[in-house]
Scaffold this motif. Structure first.
Motif, PDB file in Angstrom:
ATOM      1  N   LEU A   1       0.842  -1.190   0.000  1.00 31.06           N
ATOM      2  CA  LEU A   1       0.000   0.000   0.000  1.00 31.06           C
ATOM      3  C   LEU A   1       0.880   1.243   0.000  1.00 31.06           C
ATOM      4  O   LEU A   1       2.002   1.236   0.502  1.00 31.06           O
ATOM      5  CB  LEU A   1      -0.931  -0.012   1.215  1.00 31.06           C
ATOM      6  CG  LEU A   1      -0.259  -0.214   2.574  1.00 31.06           C
ATOM      7  CD1 LEU A   1      -0.330   1.044   3.399  1.00 31.06           C
ATOM      8  CD2 LEU A   1      -0.916  -1.383   3.308  1.00 31.06           C
ATOM      9  N   THR A   2       0.339   2.294  -0.599  1.00 39.61           N
ATOM     10  CA  THR A   2       1.065   3.557  -0.653  1.00 39.61           C
ATOM     11  C   THR A   2       0.731   4.386   0.577  1.00 39.61           C
ATOM     12  O   THR A   2      -0.419   4.463   1.004  1.00 39.61           O
ATOM     13  CB  THR A   2       0.712   4.331  -1.938  1.00 39.61           C
ATOM     14  OG1 THR A   2       1.423   5.562  -1.973  1.00 39.61           O
ATOM     15  CG2 THR A   2      -0.768   4.621  -2.036  1.00 39.61           C
ATOM     16  N   LEU A   3       1.750   4.999   1.175  1.00 47.33           N
ATOM     17  CA  LEU A   3       1.564   5.798   2.386  1.00 47.33           C
ATOM     18  C   LEU A   3       1.562   7.279   2.032  1.00 47.33           C
ATOM     19  O   LEU A   3       2.353   7.728   1.212  1.00 47.33           O
ATOM     20  CB  LEU A   3       2.691   5.514   3.385  1.00 47.33           C
ATOM     21  CG  LEU A   3       2.796   4.073   3.889  1.00 47.33           C
ATOM     22  CD1 LEU A   3       4.024   3.907   4.772  1.00 47.33           C
ATOM     23  CD2 LEU A   3       1.540   3.691   4.670  1.00 47.33           C
ATOM     24  N   ASN A   4       0.679   8.029   2.667  1.00 48.72           N
ATOM     25  CA  ASN A   4       0.651   9.472   2.467  1.00 48.72           C
ATOM     26  C   ASN A   4       0.000  10.129   3.681  1.00 48.72           C
ATOM     27  O   ASN A   4      -0.458   9.448   4.589  1.00 48.72           O
ATOM     28  CB  ASN A   4      -0.104   9.848   1.182  1.00 48.72           C
ATOM     29  CG  ASN A   4      -1.516   9.314   1.162  1.00 48.72           C
ATOM     30  OD1 ASN A   4      -2.302   9.603   2.054  1.00 48.72           O
ATOM     31  ND2 ASN A   4      -1.860   8.521   0.152  1.00 48.72           N
ATOM     32  N   VAL A   5      -0.002  11.442   3.693  1.00 53.09           N
ATOM     33  CA  VAL A   5      -0.542  12.177   4.843  1.00 53.09           C
ATOM     34  C   VAL A   5      -1.886  12.831   4.514  1.00 53.09           C
ATOM     35  O   VAL A   5      -2.304  13.763   5.192  1.00 53.09           O
ATOM     36  CB  VAL A   5       0.464  13.244   5.327  1.00 53.09           C
ATOM     37  CG1 VAL A   5       1.720  12.596   5.850  1.00 53.09           C
ATOM     38  CG2 VAL A   5       0.800  14.235   4.218  1.00 53.09           C
ATOM     39  N   ASP A   6      -2.575  12.341   3.507  1.00 58.47           N
ATOM     40  CA  ASP A   6      -3.870  12.913   3.150  1.00 58.47           C
ATOM     41  C   ASP A   6      -4.880  12.709   4.281  1.00 58.47           C
ATOM     42  O   ASP A   6      -4.957  11.640   4.885  1.00 58.47           O
ATOM     43  CB  ASP A   6      -4.410  12.270   1.870  1.00 58.47           C
ATOM     44  CG  ASP A   6      -3.581  12.620   0.651  1.00 58.47           C
ATOM     45  OD1 ASP A   6      -2.736  13.519   0.760  1.00 58.47           O
ATOM     46  OD2 ASP A   6      -3.779  11.984  -0.396  1.00 58.47           O
ATOM     47  N   ARG A   7      -5.675  13.766   4.528  1.00 58.18           N
ATOM     48  CA  ARG A   7      -6.695  13.698   5.576  1.00 58.18           C
ATOM     49  C   ARG A   7      -8.043  14.244   5.091  1.00 58.18           C
ATOM     50  O   ARG A   7      -8.963  14.408   5.880  1.00 58.18           O
ATOM     51  CB  ARG A   7      -6.264  14.540   6.787  1.00 58.18           C
ATOM     52  CG  ARG A   7      -4.873  14.271   7.293  1.00 58.18           C
ATOM     53  CD  ARG A   7      -4.528  15.246   8.411  1.00 58.18           C
ATOM     54  NE  ARG A   7      -3.190  15.074   8.916  1.00 58.18           N
ATOM     55  CZ  ARG A   7      -2.125  15.697   8.442  1.00 58.18           C
ATOM     56  NH1 ARG A   7      -2.245  16.540   7.441  1.00 58.18           N
ATOM     57  NH2 ARG A   7      -0.942  15.487   8.968  1.00 58.18           N
ATOM     58  N   ALA A   8      -8.140  14.563   3.814  1.00 56.61           N
ATOM     59  CA  ALA A   8      -9.275  15.342   3.312  1.00 56.61           C
ATOM     60  C   ALA A   8     -10.614  14.664   3.539  1.00 56.61           C
ATOM     61  O   ALA A   8     -11.625  15.322   3.780  1.00 56.61           O
ATOM     62  CB  ALA A   8      -9.084  15.624   1.822  1.00 56.61           C
TER      63      ALA A   8
ATOM     64  N   GLY B   1       1.092  15.072  -8.148  1.00 58.54           N
ATOM     65  CA  GLY B   1       2.098  16.075  -7.829  1.00 58.54           C
ATOM     66  C   GLY B   1       2.991  15.694  -6.676  1.00 58.54           C
ATOM     67  O   GLY B   1       3.723  16.533  -6.152  1.00 58.54           O
ATOM     68  N   ASN B   2       2.962  14.415  -6.256  1.00 54.42           N
ATOM     69  CA  ASN B   2       3.840  13.922  -5.200  1.00 54.42           C
ATOM     70  C   ASN B   2       3.625  14.702  -3.906  1.00 54.42           C
ATOM     71  O   ASN B   2       4.576  15.047  -3.202  1.00 54.42           O
ATOM     72  CB  ASN B   2       5.303  14.015  -5.636  1.00 54.42           C
ATOM     73  CG  ASN B   2       6.196  13.103  -4.817  1.00 54.42           C
ATOM     74  OD1 ASN B   2       5.739  12.085  -4.312  1.00 54.42           O
ATOM     75  ND2 ASN B   2       7.460  13.453  -4.679  1.00 54.42           N
ATOM     76  N   GLY B   3       2.370  15.013  -3.596  1.00 53.43           N
ATOM     77  CA  GLY B   3       2.108  15.822  -2.419  1.00 53.43           C
ATOM     78  C   GLY B   3       0.920  15.321  -1.631  1.00 53.43           C
ATOM     79  O   GLY B   3       0.505  14.180  -1.772  1.00 53.43           O
ATOM     80  N   ASN B   4       0.366  16.181  -0.769  1.00 56.60           N
ATOM     81  CA  ASN B   4      -0.728  15.774   0.091  1.00 56.60           C
ATOM     82  C   ASN B   4      -1.970  16.616  -0.161  1.00 56.60           C
ATOM     83  O   ASN B   4      -1.937  17.597  -0.894  1.00 56.60           O
ATOM     84  CB  ASN B   4      -0.308  15.851   1.565  1.00 56.60           C
ATOM     85  CG  ASN B   4       0.406  17.148   1.884  1.00 56.60           C
ATOM     86  OD1 ASN B   4      -0.021  18.221   1.443  1.00 56.60           O
ATOM     87  ND2 ASN B   4       1.485  17.082   2.637  1.00 56.60           N
ATOM     88  N   PHE B   5      -3.059  16.207   0.489  1.00 56.47           N
ATOM     89  CA  PHE B   5      -4.372  16.767   0.197  1.00 56.47           C
ATOM     90  C   PHE B   5      -5.138  16.921   1.498  1.00 56.47           C
ATOM     91  O   PHE B   5      -5.252  15.978   2.277  1.00 56.47           O
ATOM     92  CB  PHE B   5      -5.101  15.813  -0.762  1.00 56.47           C
ATOM     93  CG  PHE B   5      -6.527  16.167  -1.071  1.00 56.47           C
ATOM     94  CD1 PHE B   5      -6.960  17.481  -1.111  1.00 56.47           C
ATOM     95  CD2 PHE B   5      -7.451  15.167  -1.337  1.00 56.47           C
ATOM     96  CE1 PHE B   5      -8.283  17.790  -1.397  1.00 56.47           C
ATOM     97  CE2 PHE B   5      -8.770  15.463  -1.625  1.00 56.47           C
ATOM     98  CZ  PHE B   5      -9.173  16.786  -1.651  1.00 56.47           C
ATOM     99  N   ALA B   6      -5.645  18.127   1.751  1.00 55.62           N
ATOM    100  CA  ALA B   6      -6.477  18.378   2.931  1.00 55.62           C
ATOM    101  C   ALA B   6      -7.716  19.140   2.495  1.00 55.62           C
ATOM    102  O   ALA B   6      -7.709  19.828   1.474  1.00 55.62           O
ATOM    103  CB  ALA B   6      -5.705  19.171   3.988  1.00 55.62           C
ATOM    104  N   TYR B   7      -8.767  19.002   3.279  1.00 50.36           N
ATOM    105  CA  TYR B   7     -10.016  19.695   2.985  1.00 50.36           C
ATOM    106  C   TYR B   7     -10.340  20.629   4.137  1.00 50.36           C
ATOM    107  O   TYR B   7     -10.362  20.209   5.302  1.00 50.36           O
ATOM    108  CB  TYR B   7     -11.161  18.693   2.772  1.00 50.36           C
ATOM    109  CG  TYR B   7     -12.477  19.361   2.539  1.00 50.36           C
ATOM    110  CD1 TYR B   7     -12.756  19.975   1.325  1.00 50.36           C
ATOM    111  CD2 TYR B   7     -13.435  19.419   3.542  1.00 50.36           C
ATOM    112  CE1 TYR B   7     -13.957  20.618   1.116  1.00 50.36           C
ATOM    113  CE2 TYR B   7     -14.646  20.048   3.339  1.00 50.36           C
ATOM    114  CZ  TYR B   7     -14.902  20.655   2.117  1.00 50.36           C
ATOM    115  OH  TYR B   7     -16.089  21.290   1.916  1.00 50.36           O
ATOM    116  N   LEU B   8     -10.560  21.894   3.830  1.00 48.81           N
ATOM    117  CA  LEU B   8     -10.852  22.896   4.851  1.00 48.81           C
ATOM    118  C   LEU B   8     -12.351  23.195   4.853  1.00 48.81           C
ATOM    119  O   LEU B   8     -12.872  23.742   3.893  1.00 48.81           O
ATOM    120  CB  LEU B   8     -10.061  24.181   4.582  1.00 48.81           C
ATOM    121  CG  LEU B   8      -8.556  24.028   4.328  1.00 48.81           C
ATOM    122  CD1 LEU B   8      -7.905  25.394   4.133  1.00 48.81           C
ATOM    123  CD2 LEU B   8      -7.882  23.267   5.447  1.00 48.81           C
TER     124      LEU B   8
END
Length: 597
Positions: free
Chosen positions: A157-164, A395-402
């Motif tokens: 599995l791929t790990l990331n810091v997404d919390r959206a 984009g090799n980055g993370n995603f958050a929802y405000l």
């Protein structure tokens, strides 16, 4: 209506290639070159890049392919370029309305394929496609099912810091409406809480912990938690950052919970900047341009004034905005530093790009340049959520929802280093189960899109891990021996083993951390409270998705487990309890209506 707007140039300072536009210079110009750009069939081309040779300034065509540019010269030279077309250099005269036709370029490249969130080794795509064949739902995300560990012992599995997903779920429930199943991504719900973080040993960038307990929604099964803890980076020791704020100021952002919320969030982030850091602001809406050229972190008042001056209006030329942001990031690239674009949008890319695949292709070409992409979604529905998630992944980055000022503060102020500073890239965890102890296993969350399973060329790639981060991965296990016979017994280090693969920032070398350790099966009431709470979050996600694997779960059981385990000093955990109550009320009414119908 011409794309170039003199008033916007005076207020926003349009992007330049060689220097910064000076407003006084604009008043000194005497000629106006104008025209329209079309393709060979005569169709107007919007968002064509226009380079004015006499000044080095960059402009873009408007809705009907039109342009109008002020210049000191009666005759000037313009270069027109657009992806998919041959560039063209044209001499234009202020007395003649120019018509420029661009020819299509021959393309030999192929579009990047789908990306998987998880992949079980040797499990054929034909077997996976049976998971959704004949499904009566139109959901695009296919829930992972049980896999036999004897036939397929390894999964990745791929790990990331997404919390959206969590904050998006909160928005739906706060509005009193059911949550679209596709909006529920359980791994992101677990990410949101950063459960039980402890710093790894000094000599290691990561630590892996394993916890085995009872499965609260199926008494015959076990629940395995794998926790990956990342090293904490001191802010003082971090290299200089250049951040490009790419802000959507289109008409759809003209709502109290959109652009004003973003302004507050970005100002909170700016408060964390050091003197050696720098910020540029690119905007797109009625027009596209640089609202603020690169400005040092010590000039916070200038940055604040620019953020406060932003106003919403116009369409959403997302492609042009993203291209311009990457151009600014490249021109001010800090070698060995933190180079990052922060895209803030409601995801409504209604002008410029027509399909999510176009977004993927464009961002994929940029990710190799050492420029990260953080995406902040705001005020969007599930379809737009998928668009912005695609950008972050490619984009090799993370995603958050405000969805609130509190969330903006949490992501951009309290979790500043987790959001913006990377400990590892291309992080990928491989998990191997021993069939002597585990009959079947199911990875919870990390579900793949249906298109990715159907596409035999799709691949899995690692994600980005931020500073001081706790990733919680959950598996439901069908044990070989009865669960009650295993409570309190230590299982040797062959129950499960891990291999974590990653790259350090600015490195192409693949690092590996292999680990296996003895595991003791404990009851749910005996396990650490953070794991108890995590099990309640998993159940919550399963019920929101109406998953067939959580039929014995209930809102009351979630409340009981979470209520006993919640940290009363933790705002997010206390808020979770109220969300469960809201969901119980919403879904209880929905089931009643379904029965009546």
């Amino acid at each position: 209506m011409y794309f170039f707007a003199e008033e916007f140039a005076l207020k926003r300072l349009l992007y330049t290639v060689f220097s910064i536009i000076c407003p006084l210079f604009l008043f000194a110009q005497h000629y106006y070159v104008k025209g329209q750009v079309k393709d060979e069939a005569g169709n107007p081309l919007q968002n064509v890049n226009i380079y004015l040779h006499s000044t080095g300034y960059v402009y873009f065509t408007g809705m009907e392919g039109s342009f109008g540019i002020l210049t000191n010269n009666k005759t000037d030279t313009l270069s027109f370029s657009m992806e998919g077309f041959q560039p063209q250099r044209v001499a234009v005269n202020a007395e003649v309305n120019a018509t420029v036709r661009l020819k299509k370029a021959s393309l030999n490249k192929s579009r990047p394929g789908y990306k998987l969130a998880s992949l079980t080794q040797n499990l054929t795509r034909e077997s996976q496609q049976k998971w959704f064949a004949g499904d009566e739902t139109y959901a695009s995300i296919v829930e992972n099912q049980f896999v036999n560990s004897y036939e397929y012992p390894s999964t990745g599995l791929t790990l990331n810091v997404d919390r959206a997903s969590y904050s998006n779920i909160r928005r739906f429930l706060s509005m009193g409406t059911p949550v679209p199943p596709d909006a529920v991504r359980i791994e992101e719900m677990l990410n949101y809480f950063n459960f039980g973080y402890t710093e790894p040993p000094v000599d290691k960038p990561f630590e892996i912990k394993t916890t085995l307990t009872q499965c609260p929604w199926n008494k015959n099964n076990q629940l395995l938690f794998t926790q990956i803890l990342s090293r904490k980076i001191s802010l003082d020791s971090l290299a200089a950052s250049h951040l490009v704020f790419l802000i959507d100021i289109s008409g759809s952002m003209d709502m109290p919970n959109r652009l004003p919320l973003l302004k507050a969030g970005f100002k909170a982030l700016v408060n964390n900047l050091r003197d050696k850091d720098s910020v540029s602001i690119v905007v797109y809406g009625g027009t596209v341009g640089v609202a603020l050229p690169t400005t040092g972190g010590n000039e916070k008042d200038i940055i604040f004034k620019t953020i406060d001056s932003l106003q919403a209006g116009g369409s959403t030329p997302g492609e042009s905005g993203i291209k311009l942001a990457y151009s600014v990031a490249r021109n001010h690239f800090i070698k060995g530093g933190n180079n990052r674009i922060i895209l803030a949008t409601d995801g409504d890319f209604n002008v410029g790009l027509k399909k999510e695949e176009d977004l993927e292709e464009m961002i994929s070409r940029e990710r190799q340049q050492g420029i990260y992409l953080t995406c902040l979604g705001i005020g969007m529905g599930n379809y737009k959520d998928s668009k912005i998630q695609t950008l972050a992944q490619r984009g090799n980055g993370n995603f958050a929802y405000l969805d609130s000022y509190h969330e903006a503060e949490k992501v951009l102020l309290k979790e500043f280093t987790q959001t913006l500073y990377t400990v590892a890239d291309d992080a990928y965890l491989n998990v191997k189960f021993n069939p002597d102890y585990v009959k079947d296993y199911r990875l919870i969350g990390f579900d793949n899109k249906m298109g990715a399973i159907k596409d035999i060329s799709s691949t899995i790639e690692g994600g980005e891990i931020g500073s001081a981060y706790s990733a919680m991965v959950a598996f439901e296990l069908v044990p070989v021996a009865p669960v009650n016979n295993m409570v309190g017994k230590e299982i040797d280090d062959h129950l499960v083993s891990y291999e974590l693969q990653y790259k350090l920032p600015d490195s192409t070398t693949v690092m590996k951390l292999a680990q296996s350790s003895p595991v003791t099966m404990v009851t749910l009431s005996q396990v650490s409270k953070c794991y108890q709470f995590a099990s309640a979050v998993v159940m919550f996600g399963g019920m929101l998705r109406n998953s067939k694997y959580f039929k014995d779960a209930s809102w009351n059981s979630i409340m009981q487990i979470a209520g006993n385990a919640a940290d009363q000093e933790n705002f997010s955990q206390k808020e979770f309890l109220s969300l469960v109550q809201q969901a119980k009320a919403i879904y209880g009414k929905k089931r009643k209506r379904d029965k009546e119908e």
